[in-house]
Design a protein around this motif. Structure first.
Motif, PDB file in Angstrom:
ATOM      1  N   THR A 199      -6.330   0.677  -0.752  1.00  0.00           N
ATOM      2  CA  THR A 199      -5.954   0.795  -2.036  1.00  0.00           C
ATOM      3  C   THR A 199      -7.279   0.959  -2.885  1.00  0.00           C
ATOM      4  N   ALA A 200      -8.208  -0.157  -2.921  1.00  0.00           N
ATOM      5  CA  ALA A 200      -9.412  -0.307  -3.783  1.00  0.00           C
ATOM      6  C   ALA A 200      -9.722   1.049  -4.016  1.00  0.00           C
ATOM      7  N   GLY A 201      -9.677   2.149  -2.951  1.00  0.00           N
ATOM      8  CA  GLY A 201     -10.719   3.084  -3.054  1.00  0.00           C
ATOM      9  C   GLY A 201     -10.047   4.382  -4.606  1.00  0.00           C
ATOM     10  N   TRP A 202      -8.703   4.362  -4.212  1.00  0.00           N
ATOM     11  CA  TRP A 202      -7.582   4.511  -4.726  1.00  0.00           C
ATOM     12  C   TRP A 202      -7.762   4.373  -6.833  1.00  0.00           C
ATOM     13  N   ALA A 239       1.134  -1.112  -0.068  1.00  0.00           N
ATOM     14  CA  ALA A 239       0.330   0.305   0.027  1.00  0.00           C
ATOM     15  C   ALA A 239       0.620   1.488   0.232  1.00  0.00           C
ATOM     16  N   GLN A 240       2.136   0.603   1.025  1.00  0.00           N
ATOM     17  CA  GLN A 240       2.660   2.305   0.453  1.00  0.00           C
ATOM     18  C   GLN A 240       3.485   2.784  -0.790  1.00  0.00           C
ATOM     19  N   PHE A 272      -8.485  -6.132  -3.980  1.00  0.00           N
ATOM     20  CA  PHE A 272      -7.537  -5.920  -3.062  1.00  0.00           C
ATOM     21  C   PHE A 272      -7.912  -6.343  -2.177  1.00  0.00           C
ATOM     22  N   TYR A 273      -6.901  -6.439  -0.988  1.00  0.00           N
ATOM     23  CA  TYR A 273      -6.809  -7.425   0.412  1.00  0.00           C
ATOM     24  C   TYR A 273      -5.348  -6.764   1.246  1.00  0.00           C
TER      25      TYR A 273
END
Length: 147
Positions: free
Chosen positions: A94-97, A58-59, A82-83
């Motif tokens: 991350t899924a939102g991005w 994620a970073q 994503f998980y």
């Protein structure tokens, strides 16, 4: 200088672990061909991952969204799941991005999801799930909490 990483505007829908397991078992959908699992853990990437997953921490994911999109858009991939550990923080973020990025694009068929319960929920669901993991180490999951 590091660019400021925004909070996502979109809340990606969740996908049940039962549905993902069905995709893996059925053979009608193939990880890496029809769908992609993205494990966004970094330091806690221990004990295994769901078979066929990519590890994209994620970073660093936000800054690579254009490349990820371009690679996936050129394939037959329809779904990106994503998980993280529990899919309560990094996974949904991350899924939102990625969902925000997809919203800005035209003419794609990609769908974005968050794996309900994350990898911890997957492991807690039992052997029928853990047999679909690469590098599964049972001792790494002792005393896990889904929350």
């Amino acid at each position: 200088m590091t660019a400021e990483i925004p909070e996502p505007k979109t809340v990606a829908p969740t996908l049940s672990r039962e549905e993902v397991l069905d995709w893996l078992r059925s053979g009608k959908r193939v990880a890496g061909r029809n769908f992609v699992l993205v494990d966004v853990r970094r330091n806690d990437f221990e004990g295994g991952t769901i078979r066929g997953s990519l590890n994209l921490p994620a970073q660093s994911l936000f800054l690579t969204l254009p490349t990820i999109y371009n690679v996936l858009a050129a394939t037959q991939v329809q779904d990106v799941v994503f998980y993280c550990g529990s899919s309560r923080g990094r996974g949904p973020r991350t899924a939102g991005w990625f969902a925000d990025y997809l919203a800005d694009k035209q003419g794609h068929s990609l769908k974005c999801w968050v794996l309900e319960g994350g990898i911890k929920g997957w492991v807690k669901a039992g052997p029928e799930y853990t047999e679909w993991m690469d590098g599964y180490e049972p001792t790494a999951w002792e005393n896990i909490e889904e929350h």
